[in-house]
Design an enzyme around this catalytic site. Sequence first.
Site, short mmCIF file in Angstrom:
data_model
loop_
_atom_site.label_atom_id
_atom_site.label_comp_id
_atom_site.label_asym_id
_atom_site.label_seq_id
_atom_site.Cartn_x
_atom_site.Cartn_y
_atom_site.Cartn_z
N ARG A 108 0.82 -1.21 0.00
CA ARG A 108 0.00 0.00 0.00
C ARG A 108 0.85 1.27 0.00
O ARG A 108 1.92 1.29 0.61
CB ARG A 108 -0.89 0.04 1.26
CG ARG A 108 -1.90 -1.07 1.31
CD ARG A 108 -2.36 -1.31 2.74
NE ARG A 108 -3.12 -2.54 2.84
CZ ARG A 108 -4.45 -2.61 2.74
NH1 ARG A 108 -5.17 -1.53 2.59
NH2 ARG A 108 -5.06 -3.77 2.81
N THR B 270 -0.51 44.84 -2.90
CA THR B 270 0.42 43.78 -3.33
C THR B 270 0.14 43.27 -4.74
O THR B 270 0.93 42.51 -5.28
CB THR B 270 0.41 42.61 -2.32
OG1 THR B 270 -0.94 42.32 -1.99
CG2 THR B 270 1.19 42.97 -1.08
N GLY C 87 -7.19 7.49 -2.69
CA GLY C 87 -7.42 6.96 -4.03
C GLY C 87 -6.45 7.44 -5.09
O GLY C 87 -6.56 7.07 -6.25
N GLU D 9 2.70 50.35 -3.27
CA GLU D 9 2.54 49.36 -4.34
C GLU D 9 3.60 49.51 -5.42
O GLU D 9 3.57 48.83 -6.44
CB GLU D 9 1.12 49.42 -4.92
CG GLU D 9 0.66 50.80 -5.32
CD GLU D 9 -0.80 50.86 -5.75
OE1 GLU D 9 -1.39 49.83 -6.08
OE2 GLU D 9 -1.35 51.99 -5.77
N CYS E 101 -4.23 45.45 0.97
CA CYS E 101 -5.50 45.40 0.26
C CYS E 101 -5.38 44.71 -1.09
O CYS E 101 -6.33 44.65 -1.86
CB CYS E 101 -6.09 46.80 0.10
SG CYS E 101 -5.05 47.88 -0.88
N SER F 273 -1.28 51.23 3.09
CA SER F 273 -1.97 50.02 2.70
C SER F 273 -1.15 49.39 1.56
O SER F 273 -0.93 50.02 0.52
CB SER F 273 -3.39 50.34 2.22
OG SER F 273 -4.00 49.16 1.79
N ARG G 278 -10.04 55.13 -1.90
CA ARG G 278 -8.87 55.44 -2.71
C ARG G 278 -9.24 56.43 -3.81
O ARG G 278 -10.25 56.27 -4.49
CB ARG G 278 -8.34 54.15 -3.35
CG ARG G 278 -7.15 54.41 -4.24
CD ARG G 278 -6.58 53.12 -4.78
NE ARG G 278 -7.41 52.55 -5.83
CZ ARG G 278 -7.16 51.38 -6.40
NH1 ARG G 278 -6.14 50.65 -6.00
NH2 ARG G 278 -7.93 50.93 -7.36
N HIS H 93 -15.46 6.28 -4.12
CA HIS H 93 -14.48 7.26 -4.55
C HIS H 93 -15.13 8.64 -4.73
O HIS H 93 -14.64 9.65 -4.23
CB HIS H 93 -13.84 6.80 -5.86
CG HIS H 93 -12.88 7.80 -6.41
ND1 HIS H 93 -13.24 8.73 -7.35
CD2 HIS H 93 -11.58 8.03 -6.11
CE1 HIS H 93 -12.19 9.48 -7.62
NE2 HIS H 93 -11.18 9.08 -6.89
N ASP I 71 -0.16 45.39 -7.46
CA ASP I 71 0.82 46.17 -8.24
C ASP I 71 2.24 45.92 -7.75
O ASP I 71 3.18 45.88 -8.56
CB ASP I 71 0.49 47.66 -8.17
CG ASP I 71 -0.50 48.05 -9.26
OD1 ASP I 71 -0.25 47.69 -10.43
OD2 ASP I 71 -1.53 48.67 -8.94
N ARG J 267 -6.94 6.98 9.97
CA ARG J 267 -6.38 8.30 9.66
C ARG J 267 -7.40 9.34 10.07
O ARG J 267 -8.59 9.03 10.22
CB ARG J 267 -6.06 8.44 8.17
CG ARG J 267 -7.26 8.25 7.27
CD ARG J 267 -6.88 8.28 5.81
NE ARG J 267 -8.01 7.94 4.98
CZ ARG J 267 -7.93 7.44 3.76
NH1 ARG J 267 -6.76 7.23 3.20
NH2 ARG J 267 -9.00 7.18 3.05
#
Length: 906
Positions: free
Chosen positions: A98, A800, A107, A778, A864, A797, A651, A489, A802, A371
């Site tokens: 196994r 992320t 599976g 940014e 943001c 702020s 903004r 399954h 840009d 498990r």
Amino acid sequence: MSEKRVYTFGNGQAEGRADMRNLLGGKGANLAEMNLIGVPVPPGFTITTDVCNEYFEKGKDDVVALLKVDVEKSIHHIEKLMNSTFGDPENPLLVSVRSGARASMPGMMDTILNLGLNDEVVKGLAKKTGNERFAYDSYRRFVQMYGDVVLGMKPVNKDDIDPFEAIIQKVKSLRGIVLDNEMNVEELKQLVVLFKNAIKEQTGSVFPENPVDQLWGAICAVFDSWMNERAILYRKMEGIPQEWGTAVSVMAMVFGNMGDTSATGVCFSRDAATGENRFNGEYLINAQGEDVVAGIRTPQQITKEGSLRWAKQQGISEEIRAAKFPSMEEAMPELYQQLNALQDKLEKHYHDMQDMEFTVQEGKLWFLQTRNGKRTGTAMVKIAMDLLHEGLIDEKTAIQRCEPNKLDELLHPVFDKEALKEAKVLTRGLPASPGAACGQIVFFADDASKWHEDGHQVVMVRIETSPEDLAGMSAAEGILTARGGMTSHAAVVARGMGKCCVSGAGAINIDYKARTVEIDGTVLHEGDYLSLNGSTGEVYAGQVKTKEAEVSGDFAELMALCDKYTRMVVRTNADTPHDAEVAKRFGAVGIGLCRTEHMFFDKDKIKPMREMILADTKEGRETALAKLLPLQKKDFVGILKCMDGQPVNIRLLDPPLHEFVPHDIKGQKVMAEEMGKSLAEIQQRVAALQEVNPMLGLRGCRLGITYPEITTMQTKAILGAAIELKRQGYHPMPEIMVPLVGTYKELKQQQAVIRAAAKELFAEEGMEVDFKLGTMIEIPRAALTADEIAKYADYFSFGTNDLTQMTFGYSRDDVARFLPTYLDEKVIEVDPFQVLDQTGVGQLVEMGVKKGRSTKPTLKCGICGEHGGEPSSVKFCHRVGLDYVSCSPFRVPIARLAAAQAAVEK
Ligand code: PEP
Ligand code: MG
């Protein structure tokens, strides 16, 4: 790299332990642990995950040579405990081989049972057990599995049935029998010969008669299965690194198919779909493990309570249920008591819901696996809260038990109760994985993926699913199968994915070739609509309306617990009161980004906006802006009112102006008419707005610096709205944010414009409101000079999106051209626009926070960009000291949980 490659277990002893799952895989570690705590497990050994890496580095021959002595020794260890010998026709030992990775991948990889049988050994097995039928049934199953897993027998065409299944059907049809267990010994013997011939014919390989060759073939096939397509896809979806590798566990076989005192089953200590604390599962008398999951026979329930429920759902009378489908509790009461006691012991030992496999061989119970069970999002939250209330885990553990991304399932629609009253129930199956799904019927996994890519919502309808269907299942809204129980399954995988699934709907007849499904006389074709209720098992004709999910009960309790431990709060990115309202319901405590440009696309606003863009002079622009001001103010009143008493970060205009003008002739004609200009004039202006690289062009604060009147108008609209609300007794908390700053001078200039506009407005209104003034970080230069910029900002702020674009130099809009290749070639591991690149972009964020606070210790910092709702990025934000993250409304709970986990982990 551990020197020891093989770990044995058996008879209450083990070289491994539960906490060695990295090395032994989940299965191997738990097999060892079960031995140590007195749960009966057949003896065996586990080859480590490190060996899997060696296997792919050094190749098969080298690794077999490295393992040879250890594996031989370990086989002797099993032989001693089982009092039988591998390959000995007089007294044979059979084993199973196994897979088992560190993280459970149900599976996805391969398993081989009954290994050690050949034409001689099978005779010995028949003699030893006095059960010839059993011996040949085991043998034909082994040849079938070995042919499939090790020698690569597959259907030739996608709509062909399994080649072995085709042979079985042919043999059965000769005598007109239906069920596999109706085949007699001669027929089973015949299957073995036919299978071997088919393998030879199709693959060119000869089935190996020598058990030692069989064993090495199987061990290598399990390692190879780590790199099969479905395992790779699963790892990608679940974020499991390739380097983890799989372990291989070899265990003495115990047999559930040795007659009516033998059985096999799968069970859960709690309900994996709803989380209810009810022991449940399925079993079959006189069967082997794969019969339960493959849906060949209808599995029976383990508990009586489960059996009664099941019969009700299936519309089966009590007489028939009790006679034909009794529960294990009724049919094997003593064994049931043992099973029940051991499942309870295992759950208490692991402090979590267990998913277990067991076999009863001639009245003796063995556990083959335990498990932590996969579960739906709903069950995940309920189980965590219940275990907390039961005192089995503490609050911090309860928070860590929940996977942030899985909360998504709880937030999504269920069927509208009113719409359901009108809906026509076509049939019922088992409620395998909850939720509501509605889509067009497809029958094949690749069609599901294709249709989904083309923008269709699809429901995948299959007789049963197999691991090959994974990509299709992931693309579908829901899955309906004709066969298979709650542990099939389809059911297990769908629950793992949080997909709606109805399994074992016995009344549906699928014709793959004709691409139709017939349900009680109604014939539906590919492309027809179908709706599924995975919580009740009902299947409806057509499209049934859905509605938003409830967010109370356990979910609310978990969220409250998160608030108790979190340091970072969660805001939302919202541009409309509706979105803000949704986010508030999910616990957002403010708006972290309101993109004002989205407001300009409204029918009434786009006209003055375009007038402003067309104007050649400041006066012209001011006239147009004067028209925009009251409209913008109204928007801000709406959003500030909705978030009363909470900060709303607005903004200033950010995108390049060409985004607001039409680029097609038709649109330009309409615009010319509306503006009273000629088409040529409009086209000239549109052409003038063109930039070679608009994302690096006239946008962000560059707009406000070039046209300060825009900043003035927006400031007056924001603060004017706040004054209006303040007069009405509200407590607006506006924040004005300057985008795309790269040098402090840009912010300083815009700050002066904003303050002047505020002063003028306050004088006009005879009233003042508090507001904060901040900027986005940014552009890499902004992060590098954050100490200078912070002098002019109340808050930062981190944009992320840009920042990622400009740090990597990957265009946000064009990344799709090369990203798939980059991911395939492993140039990058994940899409950096989804998961924050902590190594590179993250450094800039960390530096921005540190430098900013070095000149302004009170500086508030948030994020943001899209990453604000992605769990690993949220945790990073916590670690670098951000005060808040902001994300889209539906990700707010996910971010709240991730933020709390980060705090708890610390
Ligand atoms: C960002 O750049 O991260 C951001 C939030 O702004 P936008 O996505 O609107 O450019
Ligand atoms: Mg941006």
